[in-house]
Design a protein around this motif. Structure first.
Motif, mmCIF file in Angstrom:
data_model
loop_
_atom_site.group_PDB
_atom_site.id
_atom_site.type_symbol
_atom_site.label_atom_id
_atom_site.label_comp_id
_atom_site.label_asym_id
_atom_site.label_seq_id
_atom_site.Cartn_x
_atom_site.Cartn_y
_atom_site.Cartn_z
ATOM 1 N N PRO A 183 91.861 142.890 91.218
ATOM 2 C CA PRO A 183 93.000 143.584 91.825
ATOM 3 C C PRO A 183 92.806 145.080 92.029
ATOM 4 N N GLY A 184 91.873 145.687 91.306
ATOM 5 C CA GLY A 184 91.646 147.112 91.486
ATOM 6 C C GLY A 184 90.774 147.444 92.671
ATOM 7 N N THR A 185 89.962 146.496 93.145
ATOM 8 C CA THR A 185 89.076 146.773 94.280
ATOM 9 C C THR A 185 89.625 146.224 95.594
ATOM 10 N N GLY B 215 101.503 138.400 89.023
ATOM 11 C CA GLY B 215 101.362 139.687 88.335
ATOM 12 C C GLY B 215 100.462 139.611 87.122
ATOM 13 N N HIS B 216 99.755 138.480 86.932
ATOM 14 C CA HIS B 216 98.854 138.292 85.793
ATOM 15 C C HIS B 216 97.473 137.914 86.304
ATOM 16 N N TRP B 217 96.455 138.334 85.557
ATOM 17 C CA TRP B 217 95.080 137.994 85.911
ATOM 18 C C TRP B 217 94.628 136.808 85.062
ATOM 19 N N PRO B 218 94.146 135.722 85.670
ATOM 20 C CA PRO B 218 93.840 134.486 84.933
ATOM 21 C C PRO B 218 92.495 134.551 84.211
ATOM 22 N N HIS B 219 92.454 135.280 83.088
ATOM 23 C CA HIS B 219 91.218 135.336 82.316
ATOM 24 C C HIS B 219 90.790 133.945 81.897
ATOM 25 N N ALA C 258 102.167 145.663 90.415
ATOM 26 C CA ALA C 258 102.863 146.204 89.248
ATOM 27 C C ALA C 258 104.315 146.518 89.584
ATOM 28 N N GLU C 259 104.570 146.813 90.858
ATOM 29 C CA GLU C 259 105.937 147.081 91.291
ATOM 30 C C GLU C 259 106.721 145.794 91.517
ATOM 31 N N ASP C 260 106.057 144.774 92.077
ATOM 32 C CA ASP C 260 106.724 143.493 92.312
ATOM 33 C C ASP C 260 105.696 142.480 92.795
ATOM 34 N N GLN C 261 105.815 141.215 92.365
ATOM 35 C CA GLN C 261 104.902 140.189 92.835
ATOM 36 C C GLN C 261 105.103 139.975 94.339
ATOM 37 N N PHE C 262 104.056 139.459 94.989
ATOM 38 C CA PHE C 262 104.124 139.212 96.428
ATOM 39 C C PHE C 262 104.747 137.851 96.699
ATOM 40 N N ASP C 263 105.405 137.725 97.848
ATOM 41 C CA ASP C 263 105.872 136.406 98.251
ATOM 42 C C ASP C 263 104.666 135.570 98.687
ATOM 43 N N PRO C 264 104.805 134.235 98.729
ATOM 44 C CA PRO C 264 103.643 133.380 99.032
ATOM 45 C C PRO C 264 102.941 133.729 100.338
ATOM 46 N N ILE D 169 95.067 145.124 82.886
ATOM 47 C CA ILE D 169 95.677 144.142 83.769
ATOM 48 C C ILE D 169 96.235 143.040 82.889
ATOM 49 N N PRO D 170 97.521 142.686 83.024
ATOM 50 C CA PRO D 170 98.108 141.667 82.143
ATOM 51 C C PRO D 170 97.350 140.345 82.218
ATOM 52 N N ASP D 171 97.104 139.747 81.050
ATOM 53 C CA ASP D 171 96.421 138.465 80.981
ATOM 54 C C ASP D 171 97.331 137.373 81.512
#
Length: 517
Positions: A155-157, A196-200, A120-126, A217-219
């Motif tokens: 992402p929560g666990t 930063g998105h969860w692939p529903h 939520a603060e910033d996406q991770f680098d690869p 969690i953002p879709d």
């Protein structure tokens, strides 16, 4: 810090928390666990406390549910199942207690944040996203090796401690999930870490349903047709090989690899960022040598592997023709006057593609027993590496778990034949309750009492953390240095489990396997 039962904060739709008989700071549960601070409530309405085990003097997390009894059965069953698997990337579960009016699970305290909060603060680098996926896949491989399912990967666990350790928490046992859904969830973890998105999907991964409030969690980003956008379409700088792997794991039309194969592949990709050959070789990292069986992951991503290989072969062919032309000088001389040197077995055609990670063959194995004059417990060592878990090597029976106070320990020595890059060692035991560690060394003395003593003196490099009073039947050691090669290893046991067949204590080692390249 996040210390939540499901790794999520309570949202607007969370069930009300029962406060009747709620605990207070300073209360001691089960005459052992002192409650120190109420941290938060999870999305299922459970209370999460920071506590202290007053017996072992270690911090713990206590997750309480009101009421206990039948309504807490699933939580307690999941905790008991999780406690049987010990792995550095799994949150340790210490206790599960039902007092009818309330039930609670005591587990490892992790100072850190969930993946959901960090992204939520910033996406991770690869590179960091790959490391997260590698840790989660490794944890799932340990869970699946026991035949169990985690069933709650999202992402929560996934939690990242302040010292960088990645751990997976809060397994579920309600039977609605499978090992395949666990593996596909790793693709979701990679996607989330990168975008930063969860692939529903039409059947959302467990724990990923669109919620409300802080737990949402953002879709995933979708096109006009509703198809999920690839990570490279969402943000720049995602390598093609990582993009392909993520999307293949999420594609229901492509059969996923097993969790141990996925863990090995991600561990192989989890290398320093300055090793840029990854960006260039891409899908070739998931292929085998021409004379070998193709890897399961290559089969899973076959169409992309084929395209990648075809492209690289075309480039190689053009380069070869140009080289021949240059050596020939463009005239009509006999082509043999400027021969092109062919690769030989002593000079392989390049090291751009490192060896594939997979099972390593153990060349030799023997029992180490430096404190015994009889040396009558050495037979049966070969059964440890025969690929069968229904039989193995066993110690004699002792009156207590410290080898009857007759010796400091016993071990299994492993020879890989030549030095290898090692990813992990998995030991399958016949019972629970053993205390053991893994060491590496450089000497191979004779199998005598004096030789064993010399070996014990040399093997001082510990691999990962020791397993103390291990309450599972599988130990996985994966703390190997990626920059070193190993040939000799020692699985060293200092405490025996109780013998299930008769009074006394004895250890059975059913199988040892090594993953590496």
């Amino acid at each position: 810090m996040t210390q939540v039962g499901e790794g999520q904060d309570a949202d607007e739709s969370a069930p009300p928390v029962m406060t009747f008989g709620a605990p207070t700071a300073g209360e001691i549960l089960a005459e052992r666990y002192e409650l120190v601070e109420h941290i938060n409530n999870d999305s299922a309405g459970r209370l999460v406390w920071r506590g202290v085990d007053v017996v072992l003097r270690r911090p713990v997390a206590v997750v309480l549910r009101y009421p206990g009894g039948e309504s807490a059965t699933e939580m307690l069953q999941a905790a008991v199942a999780a406690s049987r698997v010990i792995h550095p990337n799994l949150v340790g579960v210490y206790d599960a207690i039902d007092e009818d009016e309330r039930a609670y699970v005591v587990r490892e305290w992790v100072d850190g944040q969930s993946l959901r909060e960090l992204v939520a603060e910033d996406q991770f680098d690869p590179a960091r996203a790959t490391a997260i996926g590698s840790a989660v896949a490794s944890a799932l491989a340990a869970v699946h090796a026991t035949g169990m399912v985690h069933g709650n990967v999202h992402p929560g666990t996934v939690m990242i401690s302040d010292d960088g350790r990645v751990v997976l928490a809060d397994a579920r046992t309600d039977g609605d999930d499978s090992q395949e859904s666990d593996i596909r969830a790793v693709g979701g973890i990679l996607y989330f870490a990168l975008t930063g998105h969860w692939p529903h999907t039409e059947a959302p991964l467990r724990g990923a349903t669109a919620g409300h409030g802080r737990a949402a969690i953002p879709d995933g980003v979708r096109d006009a047709a509703g198809a999920i956008a690839a990570p490279r379409q969402v943000r720049a700088g995602v390598p093609a090989y990582l993009d392909d792997l993520t999307m293949d794991l999420l594609d229901p039309e492509i059969a996923p690899p097993s969790s141990d194969v996925l863990a090995a592949e991600l561990a192989r990709l989890d290398v320093p960022a300055d090793e840029s050959y990854l960006d260039n070789s891409g899908p070739l990292r998931f292929t085998a040598d021409p004379d070998e069986e193709p890897s399961p992951l290559a089969a899973a991503g076959g169409r992309k592997v084929a395209i990648g290989i075809a492209g690289l072969l075309a480039v190689a062919l053009v380069g070869l023709l140009i080289g021949i032309s240059a050596l020939g000088g463009g005239d009509d001389k006999d082509p043999q006057t400027n021969p092109v040197a062919a690769p030989t077995s002593s000079a392989p055609a390049g090291d751009a593609n490192p060896p594939a990670a997979g099972p390593l063959r153990i060349q030799d194995v023997r029992i180490i027993d430096p404190d015994s004059s009889k040396r009558d417990e050495l037979d049966g060592a070969k059964k440890i590496i025969d690929g069968k878990t229904d039989e193995g090597w066993r110690t004699d029976r002792y009156p207590n778990n410290k080898f009857g106070n007759l010796k400091k320990g016993m071990g299994v020595w492993i020879d890989l034949g030549t030095p290898h890059t090692v990813r992990s060692v998995q030991v399958t035991l016949a019972g629970t309750g053993a205390t053991a560690a893994l060491f590496s060394g450089t000497v191979n003395p004779p199998s005598t009492s004096s030789g064993d003593k010399q070996l014990i003196q040399d093997y001082k490099t510990a691999i990962g953390q020791p397993f103390e009073e291990h309450d599972g039947t599988t130990m996985t050691f994966d703390g190997f240095d990626a920059d070193k090669k190993y040939q000799y290893l020692l699985f060293w046991v200092t405490q025996l489990p109780a013998d299930e067949d008769s009074p006394g204590f004895r250890l059975g080692v059913q199988e040892i396997s090594v993953q590496g390249s």
